[in-house]
Design an enzyme around this catalytic site. Sequence first.
Site, short mmCIF file in Angstrom:
data_model
loop_
_atom_site.label_atom_id
_atom_site.label_comp_id
_atom_site.label_asym_id
_atom_site.label_seq_id
_atom_site.Cartn_x
_atom_site.Cartn_y
_atom_site.Cartn_z
N GLU A 197 -98.37 64.25 59.65
CA GLU A 197 -97.20 63.94 60.47
C GLU A 197 -95.96 63.70 59.61
OE1 GLU A 197 -96.99 59.98 62.15
OE2 GLU A 197 -96.01 60.73 63.96
N GLU A 231 -95.72 56.89 72.03
CA GLU A 231 -95.74 55.99 70.86
C GLU A 231 -94.39 55.29 70.76
OE1 GLU A 231 -95.88 57.76 66.92
OE2 GLU A 231 -97.31 56.25 66.25
O1 LIG Z 1 -95.45 56.06 62.93
C1 LIG Z 1 -95.84 57.07 63.54
O2 LIG Z 1 -95.04 57.83 64.07
C2 LIG Z 1 -97.27 57.37 63.70
O3 LIG Z 1 -97.60 58.30 64.37
C3 LIG Z 1 -98.30 56.52 63.09
O4 LIG Z 1 -99.53 57.18 63.11
C4 LIG Z 1 -98.05 56.20 61.68
O5 LIG Z 1 -98.29 57.34 61.03
MG MG Z 2 -95.94 59.23 65.30
#
Ligand SMILES: O=C(O)C(=O)[C@@H](O)CO
Ligand code: MG
Length: 279
Positions: free
Chosen positions: A156, A259
């Site tokens: 990521e 998220e």
């Molecule tokens: O912070 C983020 O964006 C994430 O997806 C976590 O998994 C930290 O890598």
């Molecule tokens: Mg993330």
Amino acid sequence: MPRLAANLSMLYPELPFLDRFDAAARDGFKGVEFLFPYSFAPEEIAARLRGNELQQVLFNAPPGGADAAGFERAWADGLRGTASLPGSEADFRTGVQWALRYAEALQCPRVHCMAGIQAKSTDSHTTISAASSVYESNLRWAAQQAAAAGVDILIEPINTRDMPGFFLNRQDQAHAVVRAVGAPNLKVQFDLYHAQIMEGDIATKIREYLPTGRVGHFQIAGVPERHEPSVGELNYRYLLNVIDDVAAACGWDGWVGCEYRPQRGAVPNGTTDGLGWRP
Ligand SMILES: O=C(O)C(=O)[C@@H](O)CO
Ligand SMILES: [Mg+2]
């Protein structure tokens, strides 16, 4: 609409971690993701998933360290993965093995291996090239281990404002790594929040990268505060429609992780009350 997964490290902050599964299911989520499961026995988490008919769609390999207590210490000490850190290959491998054991117990098809924060050096060219070569060889090894278990390894790109020094920052950089490693189960975790901060032009990048087969997962949040996707500068409805259209055209059927930090914070029902943004 793409399938939305609740990120239990960020959502429901008012609840103990294990109770967040029940809350997500009550709010209609069918999938969940989180950072780390290692302070809990895999059976405890598996029971919450089963009891709530939830799918575990993603979690992270440990950020560093060699055992469950060490993983927690590593995160508290500021480690953000070891995949690109020369000299940390043993911890990287131990972490991937732990993650794959949990992935099997939780029937989770994706594990994110964080790239790590590079030490500052006066010779940046040598540092970057050493880090790249360790990164690719670690990821090649991890993808091989994970393939036997039917698991995808994800990488990521993360923005440098939130994580200064993090090795992987841009979509083109991540896709170049995936192409160089050449493992079919190594994919990119496309977090629209980080991508908007680092590079923008998000819709075009979804249209460019999703059909390549190299995107394994999406995540969303409002920019810049990382609250609900409806708060801030991203037109999340438009972007979710773009994902939907491109996914239908290319046969992608992954998840979009929610998220974000709820704007109302850790007050009772703060997450639930903020879910009105969902289409
Ligand atoms: O912070 C983020 O964006 C994430 O997806 C976590 O998994 C930290 O890598
Ligand atoms: Mg993330």
